[in-house]
Enzyme design. Sequence first.
Site, PDB file in Angstrom:
ATOM      1  N   LYS A 184       0.884  -1.176   0.000  1.00 22.40           N
ATOM      2  CA  LYS A 184       0.000   0.000   0.000  1.00 22.40           C
ATOM      3  C   LYS A 184       0.924   1.229   0.000  1.00 22.40           C
ATOM      4  O   LYS A 184       1.639   1.475   0.971  1.00 22.40           O
ATOM      5  CB  LYS A 184      -0.892  -0.057   1.243  1.00 22.40           C
ATOM      6  CG  LYS A 184      -1.307   1.236   1.895  1.00 22.40           C
ATOM      7  CD  LYS A 184      -2.256   2.072   1.095  1.00 22.40           C
ATOM      8  CE  LYS A 184      -2.762   3.257   1.917  1.00 22.40           C
ATOM      9  NZ  LYS A 184      -1.761   4.313   2.145  1.00 22.40           N
ATOM     10  N   GLY A 241       5.440   3.264  10.824  1.00 19.31           N
ATOM     11  CA  GLY A 241       4.702   4.526  10.845  1.00 19.31           C
ATOM     12  C   GLY A 241       4.291   4.876  12.256  1.00 19.31           C
ATOM     13  O   GLY A 241       5.014   4.586  13.212  1.00 19.31           O
ATOM     14  N   SER A 242       3.106   5.459  12.371  1.00 17.88           N
ATOM     15  CA  SER A 242       2.655   5.983  13.661  1.00 17.88           C
ATOM     16  C   SER A 242       2.120   4.879  14.579  1.00 17.88           C
ATOM     17  O   SER A 242       1.699   3.814  14.112  1.00 17.88           O
ATOM     18  CB  SER A 242       1.541   7.001  13.427  1.00 17.88           C
ATOM     19  OG  SER A 242       0.439   6.356  12.838  1.00 17.88           O
ATOM     20  N   GLU A 265       6.262  -1.390  13.322  1.00 15.42           N
ATOM     21  CA  GLU A 265       7.316  -0.627  13.991  1.00 15.42           C
ATOM     22  C   GLU A 265       6.776   0.784  14.117  1.00 15.42           C
ATOM     23  O   GLU A 265       6.493   1.449  13.115  1.00 15.42           O
ATOM     24  CB  GLU A 265       8.585  -0.708  13.149  1.00 15.42           C
ATOM     25  CG  GLU A 265       9.798  -0.184  13.858  1.00 15.42           C
ATOM     26  CD  GLU A 265      10.295   1.070  13.243  1.00 15.42           C
ATOM     27  OE1 GLU A 265       9.993   2.135  13.810  1.00 15.42           O
ATOM     28  OE2 GLU A 265      10.950   1.005  12.198  1.00 15.42           O
ATOM     29  N   CYS A 302      12.699   7.493  13.413  1.00 15.34           N
ATOM     30  CA  CYS A 302      12.117   6.773  14.552  1.00 15.34           C
ATOM     31  C   CYS A 302      13.164   6.560  15.636  1.00 15.34           C
ATOM     32  O   CYS A 302      12.823   6.236  16.764  1.00 15.34           O
ATOM     33  CB  CYS A 302      11.499   5.461  14.103  1.00 15.34           C
ATOM     34  SG  CYS A 302      12.504   4.585  12.931  1.00 15.34           S
ATOM     35  N   GLU A 388       6.185  10.380  22.207  1.00 17.28           N
ATOM     36  CA  GLU A 388       6.972  10.869  21.077  1.00 17.28           C
ATOM     37  C   GLU A 388       6.371  12.124  20.441  1.00 17.28           C
ATOM     38  O   GLU A 388       5.159  12.199  20.224  1.00 17.28           O
ATOM     39  CB  GLU A 388       7.051   9.776  19.998  1.00 17.28           C
ATOM     40  CG  GLU A 388       7.859  10.191  18.776  1.00 17.28           C
ATOM     41  CD  GLU A 388       7.765   9.189  17.622  1.00 17.28           C
ATOM     42  OE1 GLU A 388       6.758   8.463  17.523  1.00 17.28           O
ATOM     43  OE2 GLU A 388       8.707   9.153  16.815  1.00 17.28           O
TER      44      GLU A 388
END
Length: 520
Positions: A184, A241-242, A265, A302, A388
């Site tokens: 995607k 990603g988030s 992750e 990250c 974060e």
Amino acid sequence: MQLTGRNIIGFETFSEGTVAIQAINPANGETLAPLFYKATIEELDLAAEKAEKAFQIYRKQSGKQKAEFLEKIAEEIENLGDALIERYIAESGLPQGRAMGERGRTTGQLRLFAQLLKDGSWVNARIDTALPDRQPLPRPDIRSVERPLGVVGVFGASNFPLAFSVAGGDTASALAAGCPVIFKAHPAHLGTSELVGKAIQKAAEATNMPDGVFSLLFDDGHEIGLALVKHPSIKAVGFTGSYKGGKALYDAAAARPEPIPVYAEMGSVNPVFVLPRILESNGATLAQNFVGSVTLGVGQFCTNPGMLLLQKNEAFIAALEQHANTSTGGVMLTTGIRDAYVKGIENTKNYTKIIGVGKAPEGFTAVEPIIFHTSIEDFTQNPHLSEEIFGPTSLVVEANTKDELLAAAQSLTGHLTATVHGTPEDLAEYADLIEILEQKVGRILINGFPTGVEVSHAMVHGGPFPATTDSRSTSVGTMAITRFTRPVCYQNFPDSLLVDELKADNPLNIWRLVDGELKK
Ligand code: NAP
């Protein structure tokens, strides 16, 4: 290569959808041609149908055949030349040096997996030979090996348009494992995605891989992504990603009639501990290097060090102030990421003091770096301060004693990394800190900075929840391959029916655990 905006489904391309999206240049806010057609559910079904068929062929390809495919992908990415670099810069706002470095990392990653496949020993072949005369019962011949899981759905992150995207670590490790991939595309780098998707398609055709071994679908909402995770053909998911996105997809996968693993992750604050003696001997340099690490890539990593913990030291805070005030921010990847950064900063201001603020350059999504300060008491009373904020910012937490520092370490949730700066004497005295951190993170660094993740055999880019949804794995490095395999055991099999990895004469000459002993 001309961009078409069409979804790549195996060896064909489609644009059956009626809704189109465009990439935006974050440096000036302009939209970038062409229009990309959002994939339809029918197109997803077709990609899944082709991938399932492809799996029945691809799962049986030899390590050498899969290695040729991965090497060809790397070559085709390089053949894209300046067009790829130019599109990457236009869509991300990241500089040319970063684009070239990330391309090298991506092709290097593909070649590293190719090397692993050619060597072949990664499959963890185990053989317990039959003991027909064993009393009271004979032991049968038992052999096991890692086999591919099935079709893998992959989601890339916005902050690595190449290395954590279409041909990034998740795709490379899934293809290496023997699993077809449906990717995607991230809406922040649609053109970069199509260019790399075409390179994979070309490589698949050139190396005679089955139609459907790779597909790329465009979307900027959650419809196709969620449908992909819920699709019965999908057997595992890779995501970077988030926290919000990763957790939503993890929950969707767990709620399926047939739950599947999601290797997400997600966010991480990457705490850095600076111990007393090194603060005295090297504080000024550390302050400079720390601000450099926080602002690298506009803090959009990250592994960005979002928190620094120390025992009170005024000189170090003064050095931080000086370097923070002379630092420069940059253009963020998307307006969404910029808005989230600004919101996070404004909220943090309510609970902390500011140590220093850098400058924002010109640019549509440009932001300034900022370093905050809080006492251990305020930090303890406001747990949200340890969340974060994606961007060039960090929070300095000052403790009074070693015990307070250890208590702060103990209170941490899961992170990707933790760093300890110390002299040899510091490290000996704070061995109990390392013991705590080992239970909190996937990678511990001594006297370094967490930004910059080596792609290698021993690397672990993972960590306990909420850094990831499965702390037993890594998304960077060759160990990532076993996320997409499962062990299968063959009992009393005739040699002719066994895969080459388990045959009696070891035709692939790989390392195998035979009756408990590692042998070739
Ligand atoms: P993201 O918003 O989580 O998006 C990643 C991918 O997942 C996109 O393709 C997105 O699709 C899709 N997605 C997100 N939520 C979904 C849902 N509920 N259902 C289905 N699909 C979903 O990550 P991002 O855009 O790369 O960055 C945004 C934030 O992620 C940053 O502010 C930062 O906090 C964090 N981040 C973390 C890392 C890391 O390495 N851990 C890296 C980058 C960013 P759409 O965009 O089409 O919705």
